[in-house]
Design an enzyme around this catalytic site. Sequence first.
Site, mmCIF file in Angstrom:
data_model
loop_
_atom_site.group_PDB
_atom_site.id
_atom_site.type_symbol
_atom_site.label_atom_id
_atom_site.label_comp_id
_atom_site.label_asym_id
_atom_site.label_seq_id
_atom_site.Cartn_x
_atom_site.Cartn_y
_atom_site.Cartn_z
ATOM 1 N N GLU A 47 -2.809 7.852 7.851
ATOM 2 C CA GLU A 47 -3.483 9.366 8.172
ATOM 3 C C GLU A 47 -4.841 9.531 8.359
ATOM 4 O OE1 GLU A 47 -2.359 8.206 4.939
ATOM 5 O OE2 GLU A 47 -2.946 9.057 3.571
ATOM 6 N N CYS A 68 -0.025 5.494 -0.693
ATOM 7 C CA CYS A 68 -0.545 5.567 -1.507
ATOM 8 C C CYS A 68 0.043 6.120 -2.939
ATOM 9 C CB CYS A 68 -2.077 6.379 -1.366
ATOM 10 S SG CYS A 68 -3.671 5.023 -2.169
ATOM 11 N N HIS A 87 -3.474 4.535 4.132
ATOM 12 C CA HIS A 87 -3.545 5.876 4.085
ATOM 13 C C HIS A 87 -3.588 6.041 5.796
ATOM 14 C CE1 HIS A 87 -4.772 7.744 0.773
ATOM 15 N NE2 HIS A 87 -5.168 6.629 0.111
HETATM 16 N N1 GLN Z 1 -5.239 6.134 -7.249
HETATM 17 C C1 GLN Z 1 -4.488 6.834 -7.219
HETATM 18 C C2 GLN Z 1 -3.380 7.036 -8.360
HETATM 19 O O1 GLN Z 1 -2.850 6.803 -9.020
HETATM 20 C C3 GLN Z 1 -3.896 6.742 -5.847
HETATM 21 C C4 GLN Z 1 -5.296 6.954 -4.385
HETATM 22 C C5 GLN Z 1 -4.516 7.361 -3.213
HETATM 23 O O2 GLN Z 1 -4.157 8.060 -3.618
HETATM 24 N N2 GLN Z 1 -5.643 7.105 -2.631
HETATM 25 O O3 GLN Z 1 -2.702 7.588 -7.675
#
Ligand code: GLN
Length: 211
Positions: A189, A86, A187
Site C-alpha cells: 500500500e 506486515c 507494504h
Molecule cells: N514490527 C511491527 C510488529 O511487530 C510490524 C511493523 C509493520 O507493520 N511495519 O507488529
Amino acid sequence: MPDAAGKPVPVVGVLALQGDFAEHIAALRRIGTQAREVRLPADLEGLDALIIPGGESTTIGKLAKEYALIEPLRAFGAAKPIWGTCAGAIFLSKDATRTKEGQPLLGLMDLTVQRNAFGRQVDSFEIALDIPALAAPGEEAEPFDAVFIRAPLIESVNAEDVEVLARLEDGTIVAARQGHLLATSFHPELNQDDRFHQYFLSLIESKATVH
Ligand code: GLN
C-alpha cells in the site's frame, strides 16, 4: 452496488484500529472497490474481504481484544478473504516468534512468522521482488517494489495448501497465500503499484477452499 458494466463492486474492509489503514483504503479506491474502515464487529457485516494493515501487531491485537473483535475476525476469515500486511501478517498467523507475552493472534494461517526479523541496522529497506503470481496470463511480471518496515519474515509454511508467493534472494519467504488468506511481510500500500491489491481482489472470486 454494480459498476458501469453492471458487475458488482466488491466491498472491502480495512481494520482501522491502528497502523496505516488509510493507505490501504486509498489503494482500494484507486482500483475501484468500495473501501470501509472496520473498528467494531458490526462493521464486518456486508464485507466481501478484509485487509489488516501494518502498524504494531501488539497494539492491533490488544485493541482487537478490547473491542471483542477476535472471534468475529476468526469467523470472517474462515469464510472470506483476509490479507495481512506486515503487522497484519503476524496477527493472521497461527504461530509467531519474538512476540510479546500474551500477544493475541487470530491463528488463521498455517505460518510461523518471526516478528522484527531484520535486525536494527536494516530496520527498513526497499527491494524489487519477483512475484510470478502478479503476472498477466502469458506474460512475465514486472518486479514489484516492496517496502519493508521493521518487518516480520515467514519462517515456515506449515500446511500443504500454503503457496509461497515471494522470497528474498537468500530464500527468505516474504509473501504467502493459503486459499483465500494472504500474508505479506512488506507494504504494497506504500507505493503506487496496485497489482497486489488487484491480486487480493481476485481471491474474492477464486474457488479457494474453506479450511
Ligand atoms: N514490527 C511491527 C510488529 O511487530 C510490524 C511493523 C509493520 O507493520 N511495519 O507488529
